[in-house]
Motif scaffolding. Structure first.
Motif, short mmCIF file in Angstrom:
data_model
loop_
_atom_site.label_atom_id
_atom_site.label_comp_id
_atom_site.label_asym_id
_atom_site.label_seq_id
_atom_site.Cartn_x
_atom_site.Cartn_y
_atom_site.Cartn_z
N LEU A 160 -48.01 -47.17 31.21
CA LEU A 160 -49.30 -46.96 30.83
C LEU A 160 -50.40 -47.78 31.94
CD1 LEU A 160 -51.36 -46.10 28.71
CD2 LEU A 160 -51.13 -48.46 27.83
N ASN A 161 -50.98 -46.67 32.76
CA ASN A 161 -51.56 -47.36 34.08
C ASN A 161 -53.03 -47.50 33.69
OD1 ASN A 161 -51.74 -47.72 36.76
ND2 ASN A 161 -52.52 -45.50 37.05
N GLY A 162 -53.44 -48.63 34.41
CA GLY A 162 -54.74 -49.02 34.31
C GLY A 162 -55.50 -48.98 35.77
N HIS A 163 -54.88 -48.37 36.73
CA HIS A 163 -55.48 -48.24 38.20
C HIS A 163 -55.25 -46.81 38.71
CE1 HIS A 163 -56.69 -49.27 42.12
NE2 HIS A 163 -55.38 -49.28 42.62
N GLY A 164 -56.40 -46.29 38.83
CA GLY A 164 -56.27 -44.90 39.40
C GLY A 164 -55.45 -45.03 40.83
N GLY A 165 -55.63 -45.78 41.48
CA GLY A 165 -54.95 -46.01 42.98
C GLY A 165 -53.69 -46.24 42.92
N ASN A 166 -52.96 -46.51 41.74
CA ASN A 166 -51.60 -46.53 41.54
C ASN A 166 -51.00 -45.20 41.27
OD1 ASN A 166 -51.47 -49.24 41.60
ND2 ASN A 166 -51.41 -49.59 39.52
N THR A 167 -51.60 -44.00 40.94
CA THR A 167 -51.20 -42.92 40.37
C THR A 167 -50.23 -42.38 41.23
OG1 THR A 167 -53.14 -42.74 39.17
CG2 THR A 167 -51.70 -40.81 39.28
N ALA A 168 -50.77 -42.08 42.41
CA ALA A 168 -49.74 -41.36 43.50
C ALA A 168 -48.42 -42.02 43.83
CB ALA A 168 -50.40 -41.14 44.86
N THR A 169 -48.48 -43.43 43.86
CA THR A 169 -47.50 -44.23 44.21
C THR A 169 -46.37 -44.27 42.99
OG1 THR A 169 -48.47 -45.46 45.83
CG2 THR A 169 -46.45 -46.57 44.83
N ILE A 170 -46.89 -44.05 41.84
CA ILE A 170 -46.00 -43.97 40.48
C ILE A 170 -45.33 -42.67 40.35
CG2 ILE A 170 -46.19 -44.05 38.08
CD1 ILE A 170 -48.29 -45.96 38.01
N GLN A 171 -45.97 -41.92 40.80
CA GLN A 171 -45.18 -40.37 40.92
C GLN A 171 -44.16 -40.55 42.08
OE1 GLN A 171 -45.41 -38.29 38.58
NE2 GLN A 171 -46.84 -39.44 37.37
N ALA A 172 -44.54 -41.21 43.15
CA ALA A 172 -43.62 -41.12 44.38
C ALA A 172 -42.46 -42.06 43.94
CB ALA A 172 -44.18 -41.84 45.47
N ALA A 173 -42.71 -43.02 43.23
CA ALA A 173 -41.43 -43.80 42.69
C ALA A 173 -40.68 -42.92 41.56
CB ALA A 173 -42.00 -45.03 41.94
N PHE A 174 -41.15 -42.42 40.57
CA PHE A 174 -40.50 -41.61 39.90
C PHE A 174 -39.46 -40.31 40.67
CE2 PHE A 174 -43.68 -41.52 36.11
CZ PHE A 174 -43.46 -42.66 35.96
N ALA A 175 -40.22 -39.98 41.73
CA ALA A 175 -39.49 -38.94 42.43
C ALA A 175 -37.99 -39.67 42.87
CB ALA A 175 -40.25 -38.20 43.55
N GLU A 176 -38.66 -40.89 43.60
CA GLU A 176 -37.51 -41.80 44.47
C GLU A 176 -36.37 -42.04 43.27
OE1 GLU A 176 -38.15 -42.95 47.54
OE2 GLU A 176 -36.52 -43.96 47.91
N ILE A 177 -36.63 -42.46 42.10
CA ILE A 177 -35.60 -42.66 41.10
C ILE A 177 -34.83 -41.49 40.76
CG2 ILE A 177 -35.38 -43.53 38.69
CD1 ILE A 177 -37.86 -45.31 39.27
N TYR A 178 -35.61 -40.38 40.43
CA TYR A 178 -34.96 -39.14 39.93
C TYR A 178 -34.13 -38.54 41.31
CZ TYR A 178 -37.82 -38.29 35.59
OH TYR A 178 -38.38 -38.40 34.48
N ALA A 179 -34.51 -38.91 42.39
CA ALA A 179 -33.92 -38.30 43.28
C ALA A 179 -32.38 -38.82 43.30
CB ALA A 179 -34.25 -38.62 44.81
N GLU A 180 -32.17 -40.02 43.05
CA GLU A 180 -30.80 -40.63 43.20
C GLU A 180 -29.69 -39.84 42.10
OE1 GLU A 180 -29.64 -42.83 45.18
OE2 GLU A 180 -31.55 -42.73 46.01
N ARG A 181 -30.54 -39.47 41.15
CA ARG A 181 -29.65 -38.80 40.32
C ARG A 181 -29.45 -37.11 40.57
NH1 ARG A 181 -30.18 -40.61 34.90
NH2 ARG A 181 -29.99 -38.46 34.18
#
Lengths: 251, 251, 251, 251, 251, 251
Positions: free
Chosen positions: D107-128
């Motif tokens: 649950l995000n409270g900062h628009g400036g985080n949005t892109a990096t959160i999605q990048a992190a998701f891709a990084e995590i999924y990439a391992e799988r």
């Protein structure tokens, strides 16, 4: 003059006269049935120390674990990932340039390190090259790496000692060099086949399957302390001359 | 038994009997006016070799450049960034466990390494702890680090030799240990003040300003090869006992 | 004064008077049958807030997930890899020094963080120490870390409250501190054995096997809000005094 | 149910019924003349806690420092480098999946985080995704991120409360949410101009020059605890519904 | 004007007139039964080259492998981990700013890159934002990313060409753009179902299960070179206008 | 057959017959007064495409920015740090092996990449070599890199075309290869001196000072499309043969 056996005032005085340091860099990896695991680290160390008896220069700590992933099928072999080597060489270089060392001569004992050493040089230089004008420290950094057996004049001496079966890994020459320095470590092992097969390798499993006792193209049972000493003498002399040239470089 | 002076068949045979290896880890940093730059790497190496005369165990390569950023104000000091130490210790450990080494004993010679060694242990264990059941190799890895002067019984011997001015950095004890092993490196330097100041430090500039000749709390002019030998003997004996306990651990 | 409850003009004004900030740092990990998963983050937060009622200083955000790989055998425990902690602490420090904060006091609630915090300090200082003269910003950065139970005078208060069974993990003291702040979270759980075993641990599987309910050496069923408040008062007072000393440091 | 205020047996029991966890993620950055530095971390925390009174779910620790490099021109702002955010989110996720959490709701409270959160998701999924068949743990991991003001139905409530001047940064809505939770932090500051300019930004110097008091497009002097509570109520209700949907997902 | 087809004196001359460069960035990933694996890299390349016939500007090398972990269930798809993208974009930017390029326009062809591109921008800006006053190079760096289908006016042209079934992945529009540039690659494949399902995705296994032939929401069998050319023309014209605006920016 | 111009079903079919892929890898760097910045990326691409007309094999995306820190003194040159190259090559390889590609042939156009490519190979193999038995995927990965001018038989053709002044950087041969493929890019530039100096280089400033127009040892004004085509033909033929051998390897 060894950094580890010097005091800091010794180094302060040395830097007044020279900005050069020699760093032996090798590997910790199997060297066949009669070669020492430390061979690749010991050889440049031995040669540098022999040279330092003839000419004043500073020898830094030995970089003793290198890029040896392909040897991991043999007990005792150790490796750094290449990126770890790069990080380490960068830290060492940053430390040395902090003090004013500008000419760093990496005397290498392991062919498997060569590529990564050059990659590390590019990584280090890149930090300087990417900076805009005026953002570089005023320093003329020179990084140089030489494999000890490629010091001018050395290979012909090796070939003279071992006309056949010097080989590519666990060479008769390198085993002889270590035997000269550690004569109580001489092992008498019969090689079978006498000269090991040659070929390429990939990862550790492939290497072990292809070169079952670890040697490539060599018959290191020929190694003796006497022959090793001849090689050391030649290499030490050549290193001194290379250092003269390196210190004398102006461009 | 030194890894660097062993062949891979030696190590293969050793692993049949023991899964333990001792790794001397130190630093390359100033040790005051009469101490050697290599002191912290040399001491654990010297002690481990002395112990190895009394008890069979394997000594790995010396990890010779550690965390010494605070010493960089003195020529010759070298540092790794702590993250580089962690990467390196991870690669060394990964290599050793590949062969079946399960008990790795880091004999440390530099207080400044202590925190980073423990951080590296946590980094290494974390890879195992984060895996789900069934995804770990079936191995019982044990990492242990001991500062040589904290080997049980050693500090009291040091204090006996140097009731005053043993100190915290460039200690009389550690200088003595190196003098015992390298008697031709003994330096006679008058210390001024006789006992160096004590205190805390931050970065390299702050350290040099606070401890102008590099020492902290010590008078290493007291160091002699004889006193050093006494310390080595005590430490070697204690190390042997610690290794007995480490190898005997079942839980 | 909490950073999170301040406006930027508040911080601008604060920086006119002080360059110090306190950062509570802890962990998110099991704390036995009746202790809260957030205990190690909550304790320094609670103590810092209590101290801030007595003395003006700024409290930064709580660093709430630390090095806890060994607790991962218990549901709810979370860890950062030590290298992630170092990267994070570096970013936090870089941010704070950007504004002129020069004295950063990390009030730690988790023994498992200690080594990595010190490694992070060395990593941060190393960036400064490796630069050549003239390439550092003109700033006197001071990083300090104290475990709250090692604030002078606090441990004796803890011992007074819990003469036996305070322990090493899930201590009666830390549980009591959280109970004082969150009295609705008090749990009555019978401990079996009353005092948990002591010992060392390696990775998560080993920890859980050795300490089946998560405690080490403690009987936290003794914890009460009243005893917790006594500890908080002592720790808050001691923290204020430590901050006086830290702000007053001139060397 | 907050992870930090739970015991590990609580979490063990929770995991029998649910594999979902909500993680509030925000930032520590200036929020204009009357907004709190912690606004973006506090808002998702406040909303999650309000929702947890209506529906059982677990709230993890608050990720309180995010991507805020552009705010560093204002005292008190802190940032992580995006790569540090990615490393941290990966460690948190690895820890949680270790215990069996499969659905992680950020649950995000900062628009400036949005892109990096999605990048992190891709990084995590990439391992799988990069693993070959048979090399994945048998787990159905689902990562989801929602900005609290984009929870269905919330924006219209915000607009209702603040028909003009809600804005893009230091919004009237987010300031109101924090005022509702921390009514003693209400500041009366006259805004000049009443509604801040809008525009884009690059680095910290550019941001400060373009938005001199930190706001973008907002008049947060309209914020009151009462209006904040209305928004919290709407967001909490919407969050509960979203969690019903998330837990009910089968594809 | 393409960087790869220019000499360095050409670039030196160009920099006298403009500090702008356009970098096509895409992906290497499946694009359904009749779309090319290179589609997302080819589209921005094709559009940039078309625009460069109308307006002078420099086109950098194509960044051809992006964030495509979710496509790895289909042969030929390649991905970078997001952190690798960030490192690469940082190196490219560092190289370009070295020469004085200040305005870097990333023309993106892959929605899955968007988040990571923005994260990379924040990483790059953070290096500047974290520096203290006086420690930045005197340069006004501007990074901008636009998805080609979001260039003003382009989407309406796409919708006009494909009123139904343009879709979200392997769109009729993007396939048409590549068909216009590579007419010999036109494939006639019957789609089943005609319009692919829509939905969300997680990792590679989930994506393949959910979207069995790779498409999302599209019927790319409608794609023709003629329709592609119409889209290229519109996008090229819009890009030229965007570059006018970008070069004209003063704030 | 180019990956970028194939569909995923094409690749699925290809993998039934071959597990080999060729990846052109080059650099984006100055190539003297009349050579193209993209020369080193274009050459392997051109040669691979020419070969693909004679023999079926798959060409992957071109790796177009390499290790070129030393060229950064000339506008338009771009570099990756070597560690970024290693990360990227690892991600590309991980992606390709996911699909079953086991033989990856890197056709290199830039001598400055050679060391880093080999370091990347060692990094990739190390992940396999460090794993214990039973923890490797059942795959026989083979990585091979060849500089196009070192394809057997090619160098003699180059020398035939340019008996003098072929050189080491911005060679007549490589410029000719690009002129053959891009005849509209032929530049007539008088070289002064006709043959550029030879020597070594360090960082970007040193390179530019030593080689003022960028060339090393070459007179590329001799380059013509006709001579380039002769070289392309020879290289393409040799590449086909090398691929036959590579695919036929059994050990």
């Amino acid at each position: 003059m060894r950094l580890h056996l010097s005091t800091w005032p010794d180094i302060e005085a040395y830097l007044q006269k020279s900005k050069t340091i020699v760093i032996p860099i090798g590997s910790t990896e199997q060297h066949g049935p009669n070669g020492l695991v430390g061979t690749d680290a010991l050889c440049p160390e031995i040669i540098a120390e022999a040279a330092a008896k003839q000419r004043t220069f500073l020898i830094g700590p030995t970089f003793s674990v290198g890029v040896a992933q392909h040897h991991l099928g043999f007990p005792g072999s150790m490796t750094l990932r290449p990126t770890t080597v790069i990080a380490t060489m960068k830290d060492w270089t940053d430390s040395l340039t902090r003090h004013g060392f500008e000419r760093i001569f990496w005397l290498n004992g392991h062919g498997g390190n060569t590529a990564t050493i050059q990659a590390a040089f590019a990584e280090i230089y890149a930090e300087r090259s990417l900076r805009q004008a005026g953002h570089n420290e005023n320093m003329d950094l020179r990084l140089k790496a030489v494999n000890w057996w490629e010091l001018p004049g050395v290979m012909s001496v090796c070939t003279q000692q071992f006309p056949s079966g010097d080989g590519m890994h666990a060479t008769a020459s390198e085993v002889a060099v270590t035997y000269a320095a550690y004569p109580d470590q001489v092992r008498n092992v019969e090689m079978s086949p006498r000269i090991a097969p040659v070929g390429r390798f990939r990862d550790a499993d492939h290497y072990r399957k292809t070169f079952p006792d670890g040697r490539i193209g060599s018959d290191p049972s020929q190694a003796t302390p006497e022959k090793g000493q001849i090689i050391i003498d030649a290499a030490a002399k050549s290193l001194c001359h290379q250092l003269d040239l390196f210190e004398g470089e102006t461009e």
